[in-house]
Design a protein around this motif. Structure first.
Motif, PDB file in Angstrom:
ATOM      1  N   ASP A   1       0.822  -1.198   0.000  1.00 45.09           N
ATOM      2  CA  ASP A   1       0.000   0.000   0.000  1.00 45.09           C
ATOM      3  C   ASP A   1       0.865   1.261   0.000  1.00 45.09           C
ATOM      4  N   ARG A   2       1.954   1.255   0.778  1.00 49.53           N
ATOM      5  CA  ARG A   2       2.823   2.428   0.839  1.00 49.53           C
ATOM      6  C   ARG A   2       3.507   2.670  -0.486  1.00 49.53           C
ATOM      7  N   LEU A   3       3.968   1.587  -1.128  1.00 50.04           N
ATOM      8  CA  LEU A   3       4.742   1.778  -2.349  1.00 50.04           C
ATOM      9  C   LEU A   3       3.873   1.864  -3.597  1.00 50.04           C
ATOM     10  N   TYR A   4       2.828   1.051  -3.682  1.00 53.13           N
ATOM     11  CA  TYR A   4       2.040   0.988  -4.896  1.00 53.13           C
ATOM     12  C   TYR A   4       0.591   1.391  -4.707  1.00 53.13           C
TER      13      TYR A   4
ATOM     14  N   GLN B   1      -2.625   4.006  -3.126  1.00 53.28           N
ATOM     15  CA  GLN B   1      -3.171   5.275  -3.588  1.00 53.28           C
ATOM     16  C   GLN B   1      -2.157   6.386  -3.379  1.00 53.28           C
TER      17      GLN B   1
ATOM     18  N   ARG C   1       2.486   5.955  -9.828  1.00 50.89           N
ATOM     19  CA  ARG C   1       3.275   4.990 -10.595  1.00 50.89           C
ATOM     20  C   ARG C   1       2.735   4.880 -12.003  1.00 50.89           C
TER      21      ARG C   1
END
Lengths: 665, 206
Positions: free
Chosen positions: B146-149, B151, B155
């Motif tokens: 969730d943190r990286l990909y 909302q 990306r």
């Protein structure tokens, strides 16, 4: 020279796994790299960055952090366990449950006596290193949110822990928090989102440097608990930090794929005050950088694009030397493809399954997936194509293949219980015996009959070595077996008498590919630093002349090691080798190349007339037509099989990169 | 006009108000109260009727979505039988088989009792029990994802990045020049129409 019919194979969809953690052992110069599927690889930086050891992973085990404590290697993952690895037998020694939920980080103190782990429930736990095991010592005060990163002070008395929105400094002996530093959230729309401190570094002058998910690198004074300086490095996350041994240089890896260097220098030459200034940016990756290591001379980074990149600092190395060349490692330094020469079939090894393909077909003829959780360590096909064997950390399986018109049927053959796991497997040339390398550098020999495998003998080297064997090769006449281990030792065994024959004089570099010549009793070894030798109880004349003359400069400067050696049945003077970007046929009857002549002169030779060609041609015939090679093998019908894996295909299947705005697009 | 006005004024000012007897007024008040009560009661009844009808409608919809009753009975019967020791397996299987014969043909049971193929192309499978540790592991992996990909992570796709590299003085096509997987539902529908048409044609010609 000869023409070959080439089978160009591109249907092996091998996907390298993303790098999730790295740790460098300064004393032995070994780099441990952990991948997202749980595999741990050890690279030897003293030996041309050769991939010495590979410890396969397990389903359900992800590695989030790695650390060295002396010569011991520990890792932790989201399943809440701390794993210690047995580096001699290449498996996990034991696992210890941390009882704190998923474990995000692990770090050892500079003395190598204690380990600190940061858990999901907000606790930092201290483990003591005892002989052959670790023991729980104490818990620190519990924090409100998960502990994402840890760093020991070089003296071992304090620990800095990064959690959500803040950094806490603990006193190790009392376990209480002494200082609290609040990290600012991102400006703008993301103010509601908590900031995660992905990485912290504790320096000996009581400075703490942190990298967080808002893209900032912040410098704090840990005694006062105040912020000294903020550097906004990127709009995305700063995922990894690494500091050099003398604490004068720091690297920060970001989600954009760039690595930013900070140096502890003064703003102007005459001013004595020093502070952390941003100096250079290395754009080595296209995807997130998840792990970083700062060695004395180079920056080593790895991330979601699965490349391991070594970028030396130009001011620290001699220009033009071997050390000053950047290095990018994508493919493993061992073969994942086995060829059944006589039957025209190929075996592809994936971490959790095997696929058998027949040359000329467009679909996989047989796919067999693994039972149990452990990933496949090694696999092999017999030359006649009738037997298949694979091994993982917990089991070894043997199958017999039967060919109907179009399909292949596999029947399982029982192996004796004495073989519970193996590091390397090899069939004899006439497919009557299976050799498996077991613990303590020993090799177990099994005789194969129609429906069973019987244990015959154990071959042991003369002196008591314990490192695992990573290369094995048998001769075509069934008389010799050669094994090589990662301590650079090559032993030769006599199979008719079933005992140890001799050892090759130890050379400083590890052998990366080895094979026994079909006709004579010569062993060809190619070493990681690109030199090679032929040996039959002593070096042959040809290899002595090669050593005396020295190899050509461009050959020595190649980056990737040779991964496979084979021979041609028609011409005994030919040796066929390949590395990642070229394959080469060495003709022993021709003279060796001169130092100043061109090494890759095949195209030139083609355009010359007969007389000039004879004058200029030399023993190394290099073909660079095929790139990104995983395997080059010669089948019995003199056709060449080239297994390629284009990097573009890998790039389209990686995780999503960040959206960067480039000028004029 | 002035007459009308004067008349109106006269009537309202000079004359005394009408006398209304008490009974009449009491009756009128009673009537109005009764009418009010009656109307609220009617409204309540109407609402109740409405609610009942909606409830029935939902029940029917729910029933339509579930599998038929006999299949549900069988599935409920399966787990308790699984927990019996293996020695009773022979008896269990014979019990199950007799049950099946009563229910219908076209149903098979896997030897272990875990996977069952039922009539109508459905398969029922007992999922492995998930432990607390696995749930925590998934939650932690979900946090990183969730943190990286998640909302707000801004990306893009690999294909877009690779195609950007092809934009320049020497223009080259994008990495995925032809998207072969466009409009899959439309294509599937068209394929089915084609098969039906061919089938009809064959039937007509034969």
């Amino acid at each position: 020279m000869g023409e070959f019919k080439v089978h160009r194979v591109r249907f092996f969809d091998y996907m390298p796994s993303a790098i999730s953690a790295m740790a460098f052992n300064v004393h032995t110069e070994r780099l441990a790299v952990a991948r997202a599927d749980g595999t741990v690889e050890i690279y030897n930086f003293a030996d041309n960055c050769f991939q010495e050891k590979v410890i396969p992973g397990k389903d359900g085990r992800t590695v989030e952090a790695l650390c060295w404590a002396g010569q011991r290697l520990f890792s932790t993952g989201l399943n809440g366990e701390i794993v210690e690895y047995d580096l001699e037998n290449l498996r996990s020694k034991y696992t210890v449950e941390a009882y704190g939920g998923p474990v995000w980080t692990i770090s050892s103190n500079s003395q190598g006596t204690q380990l600190a782990v940061g858990c999901e429930d907000g606790t930092v736990k201290i483990f003591e290193l005892v002989e052959d095991s670790i023991q729980f010592q104490s818990n620190f005060d519990r924090l409100k949110s998960r502990v994402l990163s840890l760093s020991w002070h070089p003296s071992g008395t304090q620990i800095a822990a990064g959690t959500m929105d803040m950094i806490r400094v603990f006193n190790v002996t009392t376990g209480h928090a002494t200082q609290r530093m609040m990290v600012d959230r991102a400006a703008g729309a993301n103010k509601k989102k908590e900031v995660a401190v992905w990485s912290v570094v504790f320096l000996s002058d009581n400075t703490v440097i942190s990298g967080d998910s808002a893209g900032k690198v912040q410098v704090w004074d840990s005694q006062m608990g105040t912020l000294i300086r903020t550097h906004l490095v990127t709009k995305w996350d700063v995922m990894a930090l690494a500091v050099s041994r003398d604490e004068s240089s720091l690297l920060a890896g970001t989600s954009e794929g760039s690595v930013v260097q900070f140096q502890f220098i003064s703003a102007r030459l005459d001013q004595p005050d020093k502070e952390w200034q941003r100096t250079r940016t290395l754009r080595s990756h296209s995807h997130d950088v998840r792990a970083l290591v700062h060695t004395d001379t180079a920056a080593v980074s790895g991330g979601n694009d699965a490349h391991l990149v070594v970028r030396p600092f130009m001011e620290k190395v001699v220009k033009g030397s071997k050390e000053s060349a950047p290095c990018k490692i994508t493919f493993p330094h061992r073969s994942l493809v086995s060829c059944g020469k006589k039957a025209g079939i190929l075996l592809f090894q994936f971490p959790e399954r095997l696929e058998v393909w027949r040359l000329g077909e467009t679909h996989c003829v047989y796919a067999c997936s693994l039972q149990g959780d452990d990933h496949i360590c090694c696999s092999t096909l017999s030359p006649c194509g009738g037997w298949l064997a694979y091994a993982s950390a917990s089991s070894v399986r043997l199958f017999q293949l039967q060919y109907d018109n179009d399909s292949i049927a596999l029947t399982k053959v029982k192996l004796p219980k004495v073989l519970r796991w193996a590091n390397q497997l090899c069939f004899s040339a006439d497919s009557s015996r299976l050799f498996a390398s077991f613990s303590q550098s020993s090799v177990l020999v099994f005789a194969l009959s129609k429906s069973e495998a019987k244990y015959v003998h154990t071959l042991k080297p003369k002196s008591g070595e314990t490192t695992a064997v990573h290369l094995m090769s048998t001769s075509d006449d069934g008389q010799w077996l050669a094994t090589a281990n990662s301590d650079c030792e090559v032993h030769v065994y006599n199979l008719k008498k079933l005992k140890y024959h001799c050892t090759v004089p130890v050379y400083g570099s590890c052998p990366s590919a080895m094979a026994i010549h079909p006709t004579g009793s010569n062993v060809v070894m190619v070493h990681a630093d690109q030199k090679y030798s032929l040996e039959q109880k002593e070096y042959t004349e040809w290899s002595r002349s090669l050593a005396k003359k020295g190899l050509h400069g461009s050959w020595l400067n190649r980056v990737a090691p040779v991964t496979h050696v084979s021979f041609s049945a028609s011409n005994p003077d030919y040796i066929i080798l390949h590395d990642m970007n070229m394959f080469c046929i060495i003709d022993k009857s021709l003279p060796l190349p001169e130092k100043d002549s061109d090494l890759c002169n095949q195209n030139q030779l083609r355009s010359m007339n007969e007389a000039a060609r004879v004058k200029d041609s030399h023993a190394f015939k290099i073909c660079e037509m095929f790139k990104n090679l995983l395997c080059v093998g010669l089948m019995e019908d003199h056709s060449l099989v080239v297994v390629e894996r284009p990097l573009l295909d890998i790039a389209t299947r990686l995780p999503a990169p960040v959206r960067q705005k480039k000028f004029a697009t | 006009m002035s007459e009308e006005f004067s008349l109106a004024l006269d009537t309202s000012e000079d004359e005394a108000p009408e006398e209304v007897p008490l009974e009449a007024s009491r009756a009128a008040a009673q009537q109005s109260r009764a009418a009010a009560v009656e109307s609220t009661r009617r409204e309540k009844l109407q609402l109740k009727e409405k609610r009942r009808k909606r409830h029935e409608l939902f029940q029917e919809q729910k029933k339509r979505r579930l599998l038929p009753d006999d299949v549900l009975e069988e599935i409920e019967a399966a787990p308790p039988q699984k927990k019996k020791p293996n020695e009773d397996e022979g008896e269990e299987e014979s019990e199950e088989e007799s049950d099946d014969e009563g229910v219908g043909s076209g149903e098979e049971i896997d030897a272990s009792g875990k996977i069952r193929n039922l009539q109508g192309g459905y398969t029922v499978k007992l999922v492995n029990e998930l432990t607390l540790a696995a749930a925590q592991q998934r939650a932690a992996a979900g946090f990183v994802q969730d943190r990286l990909y998640g909302q707000g992570s801004r990306r893009t796709t690999n294909k877009a990045i690779l195609s950007l590299k092809n934009k320049g003085p020497k223009k080259a096509p994008s990495v995925e020049f032809v998207r072969k997987n466009w409009a899959p539902k439309h294509k599937a529908k068209a394929e089915r129409m084609k098969q039906r048409w061919l089938h009809r044609k064959q039937a007509a010609s034969s």
